[in-house]
Design an enzyme around this catalytic site. Structure first.
Site, short mmCIF file in Angstrom:
data_model
loop_
_atom_site.label_atom_id
_atom_site.label_comp_id
_atom_site.label_asym_id
_atom_site.label_seq_id
_atom_site.Cartn_x
_atom_site.Cartn_y
_atom_site.Cartn_z
N HIS A 77 0.81 -1.21 0.00
CA HIS A 77 0.00 0.00 0.00
C HIS A 77 0.85 1.27 0.00
CE1 HIS A 77 -3.86 2.03 0.60
NE2 HIS A 77 -3.26 2.82 1.45
N TYR A 108 4.47 0.47 -3.04
CA TYR A 108 4.24 0.08 -4.43
C TYR A 108 5.32 -0.89 -4.93
CZ TYR A 108 0.91 4.00 -4.68
OH TYR A 108 -0.15 4.86 -4.47
N LYS A 161 -6.70 14.19 -7.09
CA LYS A 161 -6.20 12.83 -6.92
C LYS A 161 -7.37 11.89 -6.68
CE LYS A 161 -2.90 10.07 -4.22
NZ LYS A 161 -2.08 10.00 -2.99
N GLU A 198 -8.09 7.92 -4.94
CA GLU A 198 -7.46 6.93 -4.06
C GLU A 198 -8.48 5.89 -3.63
OE1 GLU A 198 -5.40 7.98 -0.16
OE2 GLU A 198 -3.75 7.73 -1.57
N HIS A 225 -10.23 3.00 -1.07
CA HIS A 225 -10.50 2.59 0.30
C HIS A 225 -11.34 1.32 0.26
CE1 HIS A 225 -10.24 4.50 4.51
NE2 HIS A 225 -9.05 4.48 3.97
N HIS A 270 -10.63 -2.24 0.94
CA HIS A 270 -10.71 -3.21 2.03
C HIS A 270 -11.49 -2.66 3.23
CE1 HIS A 270 -7.79 -5.18 -0.46
NE2 HIS A 270 -7.59 -6.17 0.39
N ASP A 290 -0.47 15.03 5.29
CA ASP A 290 -1.59 14.28 5.87
C ASP A 290 -1.08 13.02 6.54
OD1 ASP A 290 -4.14 13.10 6.32
OD2 ASP A 290 -3.95 12.03 4.42
N GLY A 297 -2.04 9.41 -8.56
CA GLY A 297 -2.70 8.11 -8.64
C GLY A 297 -2.48 7.26 -7.42
N ASN A 298 -2.96 6.03 -7.52
CA ASN A 298 -2.96 5.11 -6.39
C ASN A 298 -3.01 3.69 -6.94
OD1 ASN A 298 -5.40 3.68 -4.42
ND2 ASN A 298 -3.47 4.24 -3.51
N SER A 358 -4.05 -0.22 -5.78
CA SER A 358 -4.70 -1.07 -4.78
C SER A 358 -4.63 -2.51 -5.27
CB SER A 358 -6.15 -0.65 -4.57
OG SER A 358 -6.81 -1.54 -3.68
#
Length: 735
Positions: free
Chosen positions: A44, A47, A86, A88, A90, A92, A267, A536-537, A539
């Site tokens: 997570h 990467y 952006k 992202e 969430h 799970h 953050d 980006g993200n 998962s």
């Protein structure tokens, strides 16, 4: 006492990882240090399985101010202002606890945006659930839908940020692992952008926001694992959000940003205090001197008793930030936060030397060199293997359905993939801030006004997971192109994307092949379409009981409309105007909604897309804007669904005759759109289309207001069409 193997297993670390940690530290790590390495080296956060493919994304353009690597991407939108955005995941947390998981996903993505100095002005979401029409799991998925939608709506509404659009889909592959992808966009003056860094020896590190609890412990590691029958025990790893605290935090931060008080801010997202502190220190540029950080963990504000250093570093409690203050400005910063009733405590300082030193009650409890933690993080070249099952799925010859066009159309217009989702978006406040020009439920992209520079932004989230399952490279290319086309049909020039790459277990070579192919598709599409990736993200481990989700590379496209006169929607405008098909319809039924709904099959070859034809289509639509009254991209369900939606949005009847084989009206050929033009604009439209070598043909005419919708042999009254389109999902959720 827990043995080493059990500790490593619990932290998802290998023996090789442990040896690397010992080499970095020059000694055996303690539990706090193991926890920190585990979080920072998790899939997570690091990467580690995906970065070798992400590095090939195009990330630059003259208007790109900040690409990947910061909290959010930034593009210049003119007049001294920038858009910060952006997307992202969430996923799970939202499956384990749908309300809290979705809510904290919204809160987290907003913090990523306002950490950059921007005020959030628009949220969207891409949410995907299992087969809600399957009686065996209908109850579970209605529960998940209700929880996720309530979490998104409650958090966004309380924050005063409009939720203006998104996408919702339902596939059996998500039965055990739903997807919740949150997007946020904010606006900032170019000179007021802030970055997440901490530098300057002896500058103070200030903790701001909510107190730390034990909620969310292990969240980053949990998000780097698959689901199984024991996943119900993971509820404590899900964070609990408080939007009212975040609203105060937002306003206090923006006031601090307006003054010359800080070096940087970050953050506390995944991995909490660990990721924020290490990332801020690692980004420092101190004239060649390595920056470090010293934190006094007993000074961290807590809301639970007897919290340990391990818990303080790894808690993912929400609504928290870490700030590096300019020397001598500490009290002014604290006073501003106090005014907003937000906690602000000095918990450490920047130090030279490049180490992270953690103290608790006067004792050193961890010391880790910062650069090696990042530089020596594992980079995995996981096995890649073409899925042989695709050969059988691709070996498919389409045969026309025995059902009539009338029957097929009614099934499609009322199915959960197509029908109106007002049951969902009516729970979101889409008009607050008074900037929303076109919000949820309007088809194609949403549009907001930017008051500061009198520009307009079109925003769209899109991915067709069925296409990506059958051909991840082509599916990813289509996702980028369609998100851009959905903005172009609003009159916008597509500029750049953010992505959220949702895939199954990377230990499965078939999944890594899907990931590699999708990344190559995104890279190719963004290069040719000139829409660079700015954020980006990733998962991974979206798997439950050894069943992987379909590859789902969700794309968030942002485009600009310079003048309100260039804005177009999809509602038909006037009786007598012509409908023109732009682009070429072929027998493109692989992975189509037609096959899914009428035969329960996901087979065939994904439609092919010529990206250069897509570019030409965008240029045509832009140049032809003065002569286009309304327009809509052709996607799932084909031109029959697109024309029907245009008719329903405008309230007009239509008479369309395609003169093609029966099922072509449901074909999902790419780079196609339907436009409304007046008779006197037809000649110019023809000239512009010929200039760009765009196939085009008149397919019909707009009828009376309230008249029937007639498309080839499809004949349906406005009343029946409205009932099927607007009420089917509401009936399903209320049944």
């Amino acid at each position: 006492m827990e043995n080493l193997n059990d500790i490593l297993s619990r932290h998802k670390l290998s023996k090789q990882d442990y040896d690397s940690i010992k080499n970095i530290l020059g000694r055996e790590p303690n539990l706090v240090e193991i926890g920190i390495f585990s979080a920072m080296w998790s899939e997570h956060c690091s990467y580690k399985s995906s970065k070798i493919y992400l590095k090939n994304f195009p990330t630059t353009a003259p208007y790109v101010v900040q690409g990947p690597g910061e909290n959010a991407g930034i593009i210049d939108i003119g007049g001294g202002y920038c858009a910060v955005f952006k997307m992202e995941s969430h996923n799970h947390p939202s499956f384990i606890e749908p309300y809290a998981g979705a809510a904290t996903g919204v809160g987290g993505i907003m913090r990523d945006v306002f950490t950059m100095g921007a005020r959030p002005v628009a949220s969207l979401n891409s949410i995907r659930f299992g087969d809600i029409t399957d009686k065996s799991c209908e109850k579970k998925h209605k529960y998940l839908v209700r929880g996720v939608v309530s979490g998104i709506g409650d958090y966004g509404n309380c924050m005063g940020v409009p939720t203006i659009g998104g996408e919702t889909s339902f596939e059996a592959c998500y039965n055990g692992n739903i997807l919740v992808n949150a997007f946020n966009l904010g606006i900032v003056k170019k000179e007021n952008i802030f970055y997440g860094r901490a530098e300057g020896d002896k500058n103070s590190i200030i903790y701001i926001g909510s107190k730390t609890g034990r909620d969310g412990l292990g969240g980053a590691v949990m998000s780097s694992d698959s689901f199984n029958e024991d996943s119900k025990n993971l509820r404590p790893t899900v964070q609990v959000g408080d939007p009212f605290s975040e609203k105060l935090l937002l306003e206090a931060c923006l006031e601090v940003f307006s003054k010359d008080l800080i070096i940087g801010i970050q953050d506390m997202g995944a991995a909490g205090l660990t990721s924020s502190s290490f990332e801020m220190a690692s980004r420092a540029s101190n004239g060649g001197v390595k920056s470090g950080m010293r934190l006094y963990l007993d000074k961290v504000p807590t809301r639970e008793e007897n919290m340990t250093p391990y818990e303080l570093m790894l808690s993912e409690s929400q609504e928290r930030m870490l700030l590096c203050a300019k020397r001598g400005k500490e009290q002014e910063i604290i006073d501003i936060f106090k005014k907003w009733e937000v906690s602000a405590e000095i918990i450490g300082e920047v130090i030279d030397g490049g180490d992270m030193e953690l103290y608790f009650n006067g004792e050193l409890c961890a010391k880790i060199p910062i650069a090696p933690l990042s530089d020596l993080a594992p980079v995995l070249q996981k096995e890649v293997k073409y899925p042989e099952y695709l050969d059988e799925l691709h070996n498919f010859n389409f045969t026309p359905s025995v059902k009539s066009q009338n029957d097929i159309f009614r099934e499609l217009i009322s199915c959960v993939d197509i029908c109106d989702k007002s049951w969902i978006y009516n729970q979101y406040d889409g008009t607050i801030l008074s900037n929303t020009i076109l919000g949820s439920g309007s088809g194609d992209a949403s549009v907001i006004r930017i008051k500061e520079n009198n520009k307009f932004l079109a925003i769209n989230l899109y991915c067709n997971p069925r296409y990506c399952y059958l051909d991840p490279k082509e599916g990813a290319k289509i996702a980028v192109a369609t998100a851009g086309r959905n903005c172009a049909t609003r009159g916008a020039i597509p500029l750049s994307i953010t992505d959220c790459l949702n895939f199954g277990n990377p230990d499965n070579p078939n999944v890594m092949w899907q990931f590699k192919e999708a990344c190559e598709g995104i890279s190719e599409a963004c290069s040719i379409l000139n829409t660079p990736v700015v954020s980006g993200n990733v998962s991974l481990y979206n798997q439950s009981d050894n069943i992987d989700i379909y590859p789902t590379p969700s794309i968030g496209m942002v485009g600009i409309i310079d003048n309100i006169d260039n804005f177009r929607d999809s509602a038909l405008k006037q009786k007598g105007n012509l409908l023109i098909l732009v682009g070429e319809l072929k027998e493109d039924f692989g992975g189509s909604l037609l096959l899914k709904i009428t035969r329960g099959e996901i087979k065939g070859l994904t439609p092919r897309i010529n990206l250069y034809k897509e570019v030409a289509l965008w240029k045509f639509l832009n140049e032809a804007l003065p002569f286009i009254k309304s327009m809509k991209s052709i996607k799932e369900g084909g031109i029959a669904i697109s024309v029907a939606k245009m008719a329903l949005f405008g309230g007009f009847g239509v008479d369309v005759e395609l003169n093609m084989t029966k099922d072509i009206v449901f074909s999902e050929s790419q780079s196609c759109a339907c436009i409304e033009v007046s008779q006197d604009g037809l000649e110019t439209i023809n000239q512009i289309a010929n200039k760009y070598s765009i196939p085009h043909q008149i397919i019909g005419k707009i009828g009376n207001r309230g008249a029937n919708i007639n498309i080839d042999s499809i004949a349906i009254t406005q009343q029946e069409a409205r009932e099927l389109y607007f009420n089917s999902f509401i009936k399903l959720m209320n049944s």
